[in-house]
Design a protein around this motif. Sequence first.
Motif, PDB file in Angstrom:
ATOM      1  N   THR A   1       0.846  -1.205   0.000  1.00 52.64           N
ATOM      2  CA  THR A   1       0.000   0.000   0.000  1.00 52.64           C
ATOM      3  C   THR A   1       0.880   1.253   0.000  1.00 52.64           C
ATOM      4  O   THR A   1       0.611   2.222  -0.706  1.00 52.64           O
ATOM      5  CB  THR A   1      -0.916   0.003   1.247  1.00 52.64           C
ATOM      6  N   TRP A   2       1.945   1.189   0.796  1.00 56.49           N
ATOM      7  CA  TRP A   2       2.862   2.329   0.858  1.00 56.49           C
ATOM      8  C   TRP A   2       3.497   2.562  -0.519  1.00 56.49           C
ATOM      9  O   TRP A   2       3.550   3.693  -0.995  1.00 56.49           O
ATOM     10  CB  TRP A   2       3.951   2.048   1.909  1.00 56.49           C
ATOM     11  N   LEU A   3       3.927   1.473  -1.144  1.00 52.27           N
ATOM     12  CA  LEU A   3       4.560   1.607  -2.466  1.00 52.27           C
ATOM     13  C   LEU A   3       3.591   2.180  -3.490  1.00 52.27           C
ATOM     14  O   LEU A   3       3.958   3.027  -4.303  1.00 52.27           O
ATOM     15  CB  LEU A   3       5.048   0.245  -2.944  1.00 52.27           C
ATOM     16  N   ARG A   4       2.332   1.694  -3.431  1.00 46.28           N
ATOM     17  CA  ARG A   4       1.334   2.172  -4.396  1.00 46.28           C
ATOM     18  C   ARG A   4       1.041   3.659  -4.212  1.00 46.28           C
ATOM     19  O   ARG A   4       0.587   4.314  -5.129  1.00 46.28           O
ATOM     20  CB  ARG A   4       0.036   1.362  -4.265  1.00 46.28           C
ATOM     21  N   ALA A   5       1.275   4.144  -2.985  1.00 49.50           N
ATOM     22  CA  ALA A   5       0.985   5.553  -2.710  1.00 49.50           C
ATOM     23  C   ALA A   5       2.182   6.449  -3.005  1.00 49.50           C
ATOM     24  O   ALA A   5       2.121   7.661  -2.814  1.00 49.50           O
ATOM     25  CB  ALA A   5       0.586   5.716  -1.241  1.00 49.50           C
ATOM     26  N   GLN A   6       3.292   5.841  -3.455  1.00 48.44           N
ATOM     27  CA  GLN A   6       4.484   6.648  -3.696  1.00 48.44           C
ATOM     28  C   GLN A   6       4.467   7.247  -5.099  1.00 48.44           C
ATOM     29  O   GLN A   6       3.757   6.775  -5.991  1.00 48.44           O
ATOM     30  CB  GLN A   6       5.751   5.810  -3.494  1.00 48.44           C
ATOM     31  N   PHE A   7       5.310   8.244  -5.288  1.00 47.75           N
ATOM     32  CA  PHE A   7       5.344   9.056  -6.498  1.00 47.75           C
ATOM     33  C   PHE A   7       5.272   8.275  -7.815  1.00 47.75           C
ATOM     34  O   PHE A   7       4.407   8.550  -8.649  1.00 47.75           O
ATOM     35  CB  PHE A   7       6.608   9.927  -6.435  1.00 47.75           C
ATOM     36  N   PRO A   8       6.144   7.252  -8.006  1.00 49.22           N
ATOM     37  CA  PRO A   8       6.157   6.629  -9.340  1.00 49.22           C
ATOM     38  C   PRO A   8       4.852   5.934  -9.705  1.00 49.22           C
ATOM     39  O   PRO A   8       4.605   5.688 -10.882  1.00 49.22           O
ATOM     40  CB  PRO A   8       7.291   5.592  -9.240  1.00 49.22           C
ATOM     41  N   SER A   9       4.027   5.608  -8.729  1.00 47.04           N
ATOM     42  CA  SER A   9       2.800   4.852  -9.029  1.00 47.04           C
ATOM     43  C   SER A   9       1.554   5.722  -9.010  1.00 47.04           C
ATOM     44  O   SER A   9       0.447   5.214  -9.131  1.00 47.04           O
ATOM     45  CB  SER A   9       2.621   3.733  -7.997  1.00 47.04           C
ATOM     46  N   THR A  10       1.702   7.004  -8.826  1.00 49.88           N
ATOM     47  CA  THR A  10       0.510   7.837  -8.642  1.00 49.88           C
ATOM     48  C   THR A  10       0.350   8.842  -9.780  1.00 49.88           C
ATOM     49  O   THR A  10       1.196   8.935 -10.671  1.00 49.88           O
ATOM     50  CB  THR A  10       0.596   8.624  -7.320  1.00 49.88           C
ATOM     51  N   TRP A  11      -0.698   9.638  -9.683  1.00 52.74           N
ATOM     52  CA  TRP A  11      -0.956  10.698 -10.667  1.00 52.74           C
ATOM     53  C   TRP A  11       0.202  11.700 -10.707  1.00 52.74           C
ATOM     54  O   TRP A  11       0.453  12.358 -11.715  1.00 52.74           O
ATOM     55  CB  TRP A  11      -2.256  11.440 -10.323  1.00 52.74           C
ATOM     56  N   ALA A  12       0.932  11.803  -9.593  1.00 57.33           N
ATOM     57  CA  ALA A  12       2.009  12.797  -9.508  1.00 57.33           C
ATOM     58  C   ALA A  12       3.060  12.544 -10.586  1.00 57.33           C
ATOM     59  O   ALA A  12       3.622  13.484 -11.159  1.00 57.33           O
ATOM     60  CB  ALA A  12       2.634  12.763  -8.122  1.00 57.33           C
ATOM     61  N   MET A  13       3.326  11.266 -10.871  1.00 55.76           N
ATOM     62  CA  MET A  13       4.336  10.934 -11.884  1.00 55.76           C
ATOM     63  C   MET A  13       3.880  11.434 -13.256  1.00 55.76           C
ATOM     64  O   MET A  13       4.652  12.046 -14.002  1.00 55.76           O
ATOM     65  CB  MET A  13       4.534   9.412 -11.893  1.00 55.76           C
ATOM     66  N   ARG A  14       2.598  11.188 -13.568  1.00 50.11           N
ATOM     67  CA  ARG A  14       2.083  11.636 -14.874  1.00 50.11           C
ATOM     68  C   ARG A  14       2.099  13.155 -14.952  1.00 50.11           C
ATOM     69  O   ARG A  14       2.518  13.747 -15.935  1.00 50.11           O
ATOM     70  CB  ARG A  14       0.658  11.107 -15.078  1.00 50.11           C
ATOM     71  N   THR A  15       1.635  13.792 -13.860  1.00 52.44           N
ATOM     72  CA  THR A  15       1.600  15.263 -13.839  1.00 52.44           C
ATOM     73  C   THR A  15       3.007  15.831 -13.983  1.00 52.44           C
ATOM     74  O   THR A  15       3.243  16.781 -14.744  1.00 52.44           O
ATOM     75  CB  THR A  15       0.977  15.741 -12.503  1.00 52.44           C
ATOM     76  N   ALA A  16       3.948  15.233 -13.247  1.00 56.06           N
ATOM     77  CA  ALA A  16       5.327  15.733 -13.301  1.00 56.06           C
ATOM     78  C   ALA A  16       5.900  15.551 -14.706  1.00 56.06           C
ATOM     79  O   ALA A  16       6.597  16.434 -15.213  1.00 56.06           O
ATOM     80  CB  ALA A  16       6.180  14.986 -12.271  1.00 56.06           C
ATOM     81  N   THR A  17       5.572  14.417 -15.345  1.00 57.04           N
ATOM     82  CA  THR A  17       6.092  14.152 -16.689  1.00 57.04           C
ATOM     83  C   THR A  17       5.579  15.199 -17.677  1.00 57.04           C
ATOM     84  O   THR A  17       6.350  15.785 -18.442  1.00 57.04           O
ATOM     85  CB  THR A  17       5.655  12.740 -17.147  1.00 57.04           C
ATOM     86  N   VAL A  18       4.264  15.431 -17.628  1.00 60.17           N
ATOM     87  CA  VAL A  18       3.663  16.396 -18.560  1.00 60.17           C
ATOM     88  C   VAL A  18       4.231  17.788 -18.305  1.00 60.17           C
ATOM     89  O   VAL A  18       4.674  18.488 -19.230  1.00 60.17           O
ATOM     90  CB  VAL A  18       2.112  16.389 -18.417  1.00 60.17           C
ATOM     91  N   SER A  19       4.247  18.200 -17.037  1.00 58.33           N
ATOM     92  CA  SER A  19       4.712  19.576 -16.768  1.00 58.33           C
ATOM     93  C   SER A  19       6.202  19.717 -17.074  1.00 58.33           C
ATOM     94  O   SER A  19       6.650  20.759 -17.547  1.00 58.33           O
ATOM     95  CB  SER A  19       4.378  20.023 -15.340  1.00 58.33           C
TER      96      SER A  19
END
Lengths: 421, 367
Positions: free
Chosen positions: B175-193
């Motif tokens: 659960t902790w891993l799934r909530a981390q940056f590479p697995s969340t919306w944050a990674m997609r957002t960071a990639t696009v921005s």
Amino acid sequence: MSVLATWTGTEAEHFGRVLDAFEDRTGIHVEYTGTRAIDETLRSDLRGGTPPDVAILPSTGDLAQYAHSGDLLPLDKVIPWQGQYRQPWLLRLNQRVYAVPFKVNLKSVVWYDRARWRRPAPLDMRDLLSLRADGGERTVWCLGMQALRSAGWPGTDWIEDVLLHQAGPETYRKWASGTLSWSSAPVRQAWETWGKILDASGLDRQGRRVALLTDFGEAGLGLFGDPPACLLEHQASFVIVSYPPGSDVDFFPFPSLNPWDSVPAHQPMVISADFAGMFNATPQAEELMRFLAGEEAQRIWPAIPSGAAFSANLRVPPDAHPAADPVGRKVADTLDAAAMVCLDASDLMPPALRDAFGDAVLEYLSAPERLPALLAELDRVQARVGDRWQPSDQERQDLRSFSCPGPLDRSTPTNPNGVTP
Amino acid sequence: MSTTRRTLWRLRAGLTVAVVALFATSFWLFQGVHQTANSRAVSAILEISSVRQALATADRAAVETFLGASKSAGPTLTLPAEQEYREQIQTAGLNLAQAARDDVAEDIPGRSDDLQLAQGMLAVYTTLVEQAGEHYRRGDDTVGATYLWGAFRLMHHDDQGILKTLDDAQERQWTWLRAQFPSTWAMRTATVSWGVCLLTTLALLCGTQLFLRRRFRRDLNPRLLAATGLVVVLAAATSLAYFSRASLDEAGTMTRRVAETRKAEVEAERRFGDERLARLLLPVCGAPSRCGPTVAKELRVRPGSPTPVLPAETVEAAEIRGVTTRMRDATEYAGLAFLIPLLAVTAGALIWSGIHPRLNEYRYRPR
């Protein structure tokens, strides 16, 4: 803040309502952990330096040791309404209050399915020894000694009840507080009487073996089989939570076992209680302790139909239980009317002795002829436990009065300004 | 202010904002991936799954030990089984202590100290097995079997057993891993921005070069050219996060495979242990149907059932090494994080120093 207790499943849901009320009132978020392995959990939390803020546990012997070691914190200045309890009901050591009873369970009761048991309740030893299974059922008593953490405790409940009803509260007090030898006549007699009751009911060697392998929570389900596997269950009031929903159960109080007084109203009762204690003196923990001890919180769980929770708070009368829960009301009435109430002795014992008591029950069921050796071994364990923590005279006296805190007696007015005399 | 000066000023301001934004998104992306890669969650998962397997094996070995010791159940491999029990308990204890050190799930709701609880329960379990041993040695099979049954239940109970507690602890790491940056919306957002910032910066740099060339009739501005090069290097450095993430994903997939395999092994040990325990309880109960409701409910193999086959160990050391290698790959570039602020600051300084002289030229001119 964190709270640790033993309740899981339905009981955890019921306790959750109490915590919800606390959160609504204070805005303080509580993280609750319920585990049957509460002793191990609490010990490991304390070892790791991260105890829960509040723990609610039945083993008052452990609480006393934690108070002695300084892990459990005094509540004198935390809870202003100690007057809502009879003085002996608060765990008091060296003039300081350390824990308050949150949920009380009546233990000196025998449960039955009203559709299957139509005989009059036994009133004395002769009645008890005359109980026989008739019809298709295999035995009178539903017996299960297994428990995930501490096998044997349902048998220790039997011994405690027999001893209290046979030898009286004074002897019980001495035994519970460690000043009466296990090999003494009253204690030995209590074990033998239990053996006789089981023998007389027709429980054979095979039945005892099954009891050793059966979980206490499943033993009572035999009441509802078709045909029933057993007819009566000696078990605490909390057992009704594990009975099938809609079961038509009732109980009678454990009968007198002494020859001089078999009047039911005069009989003492064994109870157990879950005591709340504070392990971190944070403002949130203090707030929760005040809440748990107060009338509002103490009324929530008893108000849940078939919740099987009873309160020692003098402002929570039996009619706090809903009318739709006649069994709950009857338990509350029985608690209220008890001439003398004594706490589960094994809960008062130090953990090592408590475990040894449960172990001895298992061995006794398997081989009753080993009783003298078992009692001698329990005496040895008691002596060894004394080496580890020797309570002072004052602490011993405190534990002794705490072991049988007396009747609830809600009819006598309490002192609103402080501790009830 | 002249039009040229205003345009230059705007280009410089735009480039400054673009480089700052590029720095921020690059750093977010790079560190987000590498912080997760640096965590010990994967190790904790592997260790917990290893503890579960060791405990299931130990429990089966304990039953086999006493099956040999039981006076009524016939002989079996007592000594090897006892040895196996001890070794597996020791392995489980060591792995459990390591898993407790690697535990990352403190912030996940629920019990965060499941591993401590499991350690406490394991102590109870070993005591129960010792008590069983004591009674078997005395020839008291009934009480011996009672303790062994208690130990078995403590290990395998569906809701509150040791293996379930460990399973919960393991699930919390996932659960902790799934909530981390590479697995969340944050990674997609960071990639696009990050992509938008990179393209904007490069477009502004090119636009500025063209403007300067047209307005001042000179060759390419060398400082802006150098800044463009640095931005490209910055982009290349940041994109290493994608290689790390790929390694991290691969490590996660492999870890899940190892955990699943071990779970299957735990199940197999359970089935085997069930059958052995059923054989051990048979003489105590007298008949398969007479062991009571708890045995009937919790022992999955009925007394008298055929013996299940214990599978050979299937998790290969190579698979564990594979996870370790992927995790090492995932953290390989983590040390390059310092390059991101260094390159961004240098590029920013070059941009300022490249435009500043032209701005000065237009300080007093009308156009």
